[in-house]
Scaffold this active site. Sequence first.
Site, PDB file in Angstrom:
ATOM      1  N   SER A 146       0.791  -1.355  -0.076  1.00 36.87           N
ATOM      2  CA  SER A 146       0.007  -0.073  -0.133  1.00 36.87           C
ATOM      3  C   SER A 146       1.064   1.225   0.266  1.00 36.87           C
ATOM      4  CB  SER A 146      -0.933   0.072   1.395  1.00 36.87           C
ATOM      5  OG  SER A 146      -1.596  -1.325   1.245  1.00 36.87           O
ATOM      6  N   GLY A 152      -2.118   5.868  -8.890  1.00 35.61           N
ATOM      7  CA  GLY A 152      -3.415   6.355  -8.357  1.00 35.61           C
ATOM      8  C   GLY A 152      -4.456   5.455  -8.027  1.00 35.61           C
ATOM      9  N   ARG A 377      -3.206  -4.792 -18.399  1.00 35.77           N
ATOM     10  CA  ARG A 377      -1.848  -4.952 -18.027  1.00 35.77           C
ATOM     11  C   ARG A 377      -1.428  -6.425 -18.402  1.00 35.77           C
ATOM     12  NH1 ARG A 377      -1.410  -2.520 -11.748  1.00 35.77           N
ATOM     13  NH2 ARG A 377      -0.818  -0.316 -12.484  1.00 35.77           N
TER      14      ARG A 377
END
Length: 559
Positions: A146, A152, A377
């Site tokens: 984290s 973002g 991705r």
Amino acid sequence: MRTGKLKRNDPESKDPYTESMRESIRKVEETREERIESEVPMMNADERDEVLNKYHPDYKESGMRPLRAGPNSGDEMPLELAELLEAYPAVDPSSVDLTKVDHEVDVLVIGGGGAGTVSALWAVKQGIDPEDILIATKLRHGDANSMMAQGGIQAADREKDSPAAHFLDIVGGGHYANKTELAKALAKDAPGILQWHEDLGVMYDKNEDGSMKALHGGGTSRKRLHSAKDYTGMELMRTIRDKARNLEIPVEEFSPAIELLTDSEGTVTGALLYNMETEQYYVVRAKSVVMATGGFGRLHIQDFPTTNHYGATADGLVMAYRAGANLRDMDSVQYHPTGAAFPEQIVGLLVTEKVRGSGAIPVNREGEAFVYNLEPRDVEAGALIRECYGRNNGVETPTGMKGVWLDTPMIDMMHGKGTFEDNLAYIYRLYTRFGIDPTEDPLLVFPTLHYQNGGIEINKEGKTALEGLFAGGEVEGGVHGKNRLMGNSLLDYNVFGKRAGISAAKRAKEVGWGELSLKHAEKYSDQLDDAGVDEDRRSPMLVPEYRGEETLSRSIDLL
């Protein structure tokens, strides 16, 4: 004048790139103007499937095998994870005295990263006294993926966007394997999470009129990626951790959980902690337990480097699975397309997708753009692997690693001088330390192990199949299906950390204390015996071993 970085045009500085790499860069520079004017089209569904099937590591059969014990027996998953799940408890149940309870709390949170801290905060908002909560974490409070996230967080908070559009992107990116109720909750809660962050004081990037800046991420249909430069994860973790500290929520650092505790019915009633300094165990009795231990990047699946922090070793999966929780989508691993491939000191570190979202294009050694820069991705990663090893168009480093160029100078050319340094401060600082200026030269990148797509199965309230056990963040599965889109990980830990914390608090108000036992661990050991598993295999793995055979062969134990 900036200081502390080497300039390529400084005759006294040594060029970090080799002559062969520099020759390739010249080709990149020659084709740059043309690439600014045009872009590679997105792949169609058939083209994406072809890239994934041929080049994505998840589709490599030799990297997977079925489990032989537990609720997911027969399911395929990475070899490295299967070895940990099919392992005996690290502690002998008969050697543990459960009659002496060291902590008795309403809510025990296992993991001190984003999801764990958020769940503790929302348990307090639900009416649990901070003193009746305990966060137990392997390293320091906040040492987690984290903290390391850069790009973002997604939230559909604009007029031309909606949670419904966000939901469609989530399930499309996840190859429609997502658990629908979880994907819906993720998209629906996002705007509220952003407002909560604003109230807490998170410093998001904003325009002059006070509106939030937003970018596209790979696989998204709208600009909904909100960020704090490329330090977004650190900014969020700083803010929520400060809130937890102000509330004086107790935290046991360097004290990871190594085994859950259950009663005779299989209800989770607490956990066994291990003090990494004193090597003693602590018994924790809890009315509710939230699992928030994060992912498994430090298992280095298929020998890939990783972006993950040092403690990401699948502890939560091991403990929950041994107690009887279901896992899902464990055959899916996210390899971020752009991990650093050079210089050697930073191989595997993340080069955020925000760099591509700002306009940088992947190009091969001939300076040719070969893939749309914002494919989902898994597709983008497969395309980079194909370019290096299928088409042999990669750039080789002095160590023999291959990569492709991420043409970062395009960003300032497209958006104005200073854009890169202002919006991508971390990447700028990371590379200039090694004499590489991303505003002048491209960066060499290759896919790196980034995220655990699957995990412990939960419902929309963060409940697992085990009574008393909740989960949030990367340790849980079902939200992202077979592939996570950028910006949905920070959102995930906030949405399901919140939901797990609220659910755990509600349960804690309704139930009494349960009995403490390790009978589930004994039963699982019996299953391993029946499967013929080597008794020397133990888990969880608290920290990875990097010393190597030669060093270990000369080590001595002074204790």
